[in-house]
Design an enzyme around this catalytic site. Structure first.
Site, PDB file in Angstrom:
ATOM      1  N   TRP A  26       0.830  -1.199   0.000  1.00  0.00           N
ATOM      2  CA  TRP A  26       0.000   0.000   0.000  1.00  0.00           C
ATOM      3  C   TRP A  26       0.866   1.251   0.000  1.00  0.00           C
ATOM      4  O   TRP A  26       1.938   1.282   0.593  1.00  0.00           O
ATOM      5  CB  TRP A  26      -0.904   0.022   1.234  1.00  0.00           C
ATOM      6  CG  TRP A  26      -2.050  -0.930   1.119  1.00  0.00           C
ATOM      7  CD1 TRP A  26      -2.027  -2.270   1.380  1.00  0.00           C
ATOM      8  CD2 TRP A  26      -3.372  -0.621   0.699  1.00  0.00           C
ATOM      9  NE1 TRP A  26      -3.263  -2.815   1.154  1.00  0.00           N
ATOM     10  CE2 TRP A  26      -4.119  -1.823   0.733  1.00  0.00           C
ATOM     11  CE3 TRP A  26      -4.001   0.553   0.304  1.00  0.00           C
ATOM     12  CZ2 TRP A  26      -5.451  -1.881   0.395  1.00  0.00           C
ATOM     13  CZ3 TRP A  26      -5.334   0.496  -0.029  1.00  0.00           C
ATOM     14  CH2 TRP A  26      -6.041  -0.705   0.007  1.00  0.00           C
ATOM     15  N   SER A  57      -0.068  -4.308   5.613  1.00  0.00           N
ATOM     16  CA  SER A  57       0.539  -4.373   6.945  1.00  0.00           C
ATOM     17  C   SER A  57       0.012  -5.534   7.784  1.00  0.00           C
ATOM     18  O   SER A  57       0.732  -6.064   8.628  1.00  0.00           O
ATOM     19  CB  SER A  57       0.312  -3.054   7.682  1.00  0.00           C
ATOM     20  OG  SER A  57       1.029  -2.027   7.041  1.00  0.00           O
ATOM     21  N   GLU A  59      -0.419  -8.478   6.899  1.00  0.00           N
ATOM     22  CA  GLU A  59       0.314  -9.691   6.542  1.00  0.00           C
ATOM     23  C   GLU A  59       1.786  -9.669   6.983  1.00  0.00           C
ATOM     24  O   GLU A  59       2.494 -10.673   6.845  1.00  0.00           O
ATOM     25  CB  GLU A  59       0.231  -9.929   5.032  1.00  0.00           C
ATOM     26  CG  GLU A  59      -1.160 -10.272   4.534  1.00  0.00           C
ATOM     27  CD  GLU A  59      -2.098  -9.058   4.418  1.00  0.00           C
ATOM     28  OE1 GLU A  59      -3.330  -9.266   4.465  1.00  0.00           O
ATOM     29  OE2 GLU A  59      -1.608  -7.909   4.285  1.00  0.00           O
ATOM     30  N   THR A  86     -13.396   4.665   9.361  1.00  0.00           N
ATOM     31  CA  THR A  86     -13.942   3.465  10.010  1.00  0.00           C
ATOM     32  C   THR A  86     -12.922   2.935  11.013  1.00  0.00           C
ATOM     33  O   THR A  86     -11.760   3.348  11.009  1.00  0.00           O
ATOM     34  CB  THR A  86     -14.239   2.357   8.980  1.00  0.00           C
ATOM     35  OG1 THR A  86     -12.991   1.863   8.474  1.00  0.00           O
ATOM     36  CG2 THR A  86     -15.098   2.882   7.829  1.00  0.00           C
ATOM     37  N   HIS A  88     -11.332   0.296  10.902  1.00  0.00           N
ATOM     38  CA  HIS A  88     -10.370  -0.569  10.216  1.00  0.00           C
ATOM     39  C   HIS A  88      -8.925  -0.204  10.590  1.00  0.00           C
ATOM     40  O   HIS A  88      -8.096  -1.082  10.841  1.00  0.00           O
ATOM     41  CB  HIS A  88     -10.586  -0.468   8.699  1.00  0.00           C
ATOM     42  CG  HIS A  88      -9.681  -1.340   7.901  1.00  0.00           C
ATOM     43  ND1 HIS A  88      -9.845  -2.706   7.827  1.00  0.00           N
ATOM     44  CD2 HIS A  88      -8.604  -1.044   7.140  1.00  0.00           C
ATOM     45  CE1 HIS A  88      -8.899  -3.214   7.045  1.00  0.00           C
ATOM     46  NE2 HIS A  88      -8.129  -2.219   6.626  1.00  0.00           N
ATOM     47  N   ARG A 127       7.898  11.153   7.011  1.00  0.00           N
ATOM     48  CA  ARG A 127       8.646  10.132   7.745  1.00  0.00           C
ATOM     49  C   ARG A 127       9.308   9.083   6.846  1.00  0.00           C
ATOM     50  O   ARG A 127       9.989   8.193   7.344  1.00  0.00           O
ATOM     51  CB  ARG A 127       7.703   9.417   8.720  1.00  0.00           C
ATOM     52  CG  ARG A 127       7.249  10.317   9.848  1.00  0.00           C
ATOM     53  CD  ARG A 127       6.155   9.662  10.679  1.00  0.00           C
ATOM     54  NE  ARG A 127       5.808  10.457  11.845  1.00  0.00           N
ATOM     55  CZ  ARG A 127       4.953  11.476  11.841  1.00  0.00           C
ATOM     56  NH1 ARG A 127       4.353  11.835  10.728  1.00  0.00           N
ATOM     57  NH2 ARG A 127       4.700  12.143  12.950  1.00  0.00           N
TER      58      ARG A 127
END
Length: 157
Positions: A26, A57, A59, A86, A88, A127
């Site tokens: 992602w 992330s 996984e 949400t 999530h 970052r």
């Protein structure tokens, strides 16, 4: 910025260490920056390393466990989770963090934590170690992993 007060690390000799960098797919721009930072540190250290990609992330823990079970001395987990509207975000952030902690404790080998949990994309760009970034979390995660692997090697004799 959270990076204030971080130790200024000098290059470390990690020759003989095997490291696996595991990165989610992602947010390519941010993730590619994290990978580049990790690569720079690992190349400078002399460690042998390879990159594997996982869907996201969530996984990261299972791939880190597999890498360490297969003989890697350390893993570096890199991912990007951006808050949405949400819950999530909370579930994935918690699962990745708790899972990577469990992997490190269960295997007795370090997992460099380079999972960015962000409110917005700009925080990730700040970052990711990109040109103009304020921090380089990929480099920090790789450095932490190899330094901890060296400490553990010393402690185990």
């Amino acid at each position: 910025m959270s990076g204030h007060g971080a130790p200024r690390a000098e290059a470390v000799d990690a020759s003989g260490l095997s490291v696996v960098v595991i990165a989610g797919q992602w947010h390519d721009t941010i993730t590619d920056g994290l990978i580049a930072g990790a690569k720079r540190i690992l190349d400078a250290s002399g460690a042998t390393w390879r990159l594997v990609r996982v869907p996201g992330s969530f996984e990261l823990p299972v791939a880190a466990k597999a890498a360490l079970d297969a003989g890697a001395d350390a893993a570096v987990a890199l991912g990007v989770i951006i808050r949405g509207g949400t819950p999530h975000f909370d579930f994935v952030s918690s699962a990745a963090t708790d899972g990577l902690t469990r992997v490190a404790l269960d295997t007795g080998r370090p997992v460099g934590f380079g999972v960015l949990t962000l409110d917005d994309e700009q925080q990730g760009l700040d970052r990711a170690g990109l040109e103009g970034s304020k921090e380089d979390k990929g480099a920090e995660a790789a450095d932490a992993a190899i330094r901890t692997a060296l400490v553990l090697r010393d402690l185990r004799g």
